[in-house]
Design an enzyme around this catalytic site. Structure first.
Site, PDB file in Angstrom:
ATOM      1  CB  CYS A 255      -3.569   1.446   7.252  1.00  0.00           C
ATOM      2  SG  CYS A 255      -3.674   2.752   8.280  1.00  0.00           S
ATOM      3  NE  ARG A 256      -4.598   1.504   1.930  1.00  0.00           N
ATOM      4  CZ  ARG A 256      -3.950   2.485   0.691  1.00  0.00           C
ATOM      5  NH1 ARG A 256      -5.183   2.408  -0.232  1.00  0.00           N
ATOM      6  NH2 ARG A 256      -3.239   3.011   0.805  1.00  0.00           N
ATOM      7  CB  SER A 257       0.431  -3.541   2.793  1.00  0.00           C
ATOM      8  OG  SER A 257       1.139  -2.584   3.467  1.00  0.00           O
TER       9      SER A 257
ATOM     10  CB  CYS B 275      -1.130   0.068   1.209  1.00  0.00           C
ATOM     11  SG  CYS B 275      -0.176   0.102   2.800  1.00  0.00           S
TER      12      CYS B 275
ATOM     13  CG  ASN C  89       4.298  -1.794   5.154  1.00  0.00           C
ATOM     14  OD1 ASN C  89       5.636  -2.019   5.552  1.00  0.00           O
ATOM     15  ND2 ASN C  89       3.508  -2.641   5.080  1.00  0.00           N
TER      16      ASN C  89
ATOM     17  CG  ASP D 261      -6.175   6.259   3.807  1.00  0.00           C
ATOM     18  OD1 ASP D 261      -6.478   5.996   4.922  1.00  0.00           O
ATOM     19  OD2 ASP D 261      -5.429   6.990   3.356  1.00  0.00           O
TER      20      ASP D 261
HETATM   21  P1  4NP Z   1      -1.858   2.620   4.167  1.00  0.00           P
HETATM   22  O1  4NP Z   1      -2.485   4.182   4.753  1.00  0.00           O
HETATM   23  O2  4NP Z   1      -1.249   3.156   2.836  1.00  0.00           O
HETATM   24  O3  4NP Z   1      -2.791   1.862   4.249  1.00  0.00           O
HETATM   25  O4  4NP Z   1      -0.755   2.065   5.250  1.00  0.00           O
HETATM   26  C1  4NP Z   1      -1.809   5.400   4.833  1.00  0.00           C
HETATM   27  C2  4NP Z   1      -0.835   5.520   5.890  1.00  0.00           C
HETATM   28  C3  4NP Z   1      -0.179   6.666   6.079  1.00  0.00           C
HETATM   29  C4  4NP Z   1      -0.328   7.405   5.054  1.00  0.00           C
HETATM   30  C5  4NP Z   1      -0.861   7.244   4.011  1.00  0.00           C
HETATM   31  C6  4NP Z   1      -1.789   6.052   3.970  1.00  0.00           C
HETATM   32  N1  4NP Z   1       0.298   8.958   5.016  1.00  0.00           N
HETATM   33  O5  4NP Z   1       0.328   9.536   4.316  1.00  0.00           O
HETATM   34  O6  4NP Z   1       0.952   9.155   5.987  1.00  0.00           O
END
Ligand code: 4NP
Length: 155
Positions: free
Chosen positions: A13-15, A8, A11, A125
């Protein structure tokens, strides 16, 4: 050995959620010695960080502990190491394609293509759009589809 990496943006939340859910499925199927599982982010914001607290709590609610995972950034070399590189959304897919060595494009997949019934291309997200519970559910559905694909094509 078949190896998969979920990717994602951050790294956190989703992944890591996908890594935890998929590992749980693989262990329950008795296949942990046959499938190697990892996750990464296309960006470096959260390298070394544990998963977001809400993602950890949602996984824990389903009996899955992801607290030990730590963020790392996806790299070109991942296309040598992994058989499946699973992009959580189309932006991740574009970014991964830009670091994908020639000839490895077939390893790159949109993760939700393994759950056509969900009817989406992108895992949203969870903070801004998806909500942690609904994101968890779609990741779980695609994880079942992915495991079925691996069992059919590789094991
Ligand atoms: P992820 O979510 O891609 O599912 O881990 C996010 C976590 C942090 C950020 C963006 C998306 N960020 O911009 O910090």
């Amino acid at each position: 050995m078949v190896s998969v990496v979920f990717v994602c943006l951050g790294n956190i939340c989703r992944s890591p959620t996908a890594e935890g859910i998929f590992r749980h499925l693989v262990e329950n199927a008795g296949l942990d010695e046959h499938i190697h599982i990892d996750s990464a982010g296309t960006h470096s914001f959260h390298v070394g960080s544990p998963p977001d607290g809400n993602a950890q709590a949602e996984a824990r609610r389903h009996g899955i502990d992801i607290s030990h995972l730590r963020g790392r950034q996806a790299k070109s070399d991942d296309f040598q190491k992994f058989d499946y590189v699973l992009a959580m959304d189309s932006e991740n897919h574009r970014n991964l394609l830009s670091i994908c060595p020639d000839g490895s494009e077939h390893k790159l997949h949109i993760f939700l293509n393994f759950a056509p019934a969900v009817g989406l291309t992108d895992v949203p997200d969870p903070y801004y759009e998806g909500g942690f519970d609904s994101v968890y559910d779609m990741i779980e559905k695609a994880s079942h589809g992915l495991l079925a694909d691996i069992q059919e094509n590789h094991l």
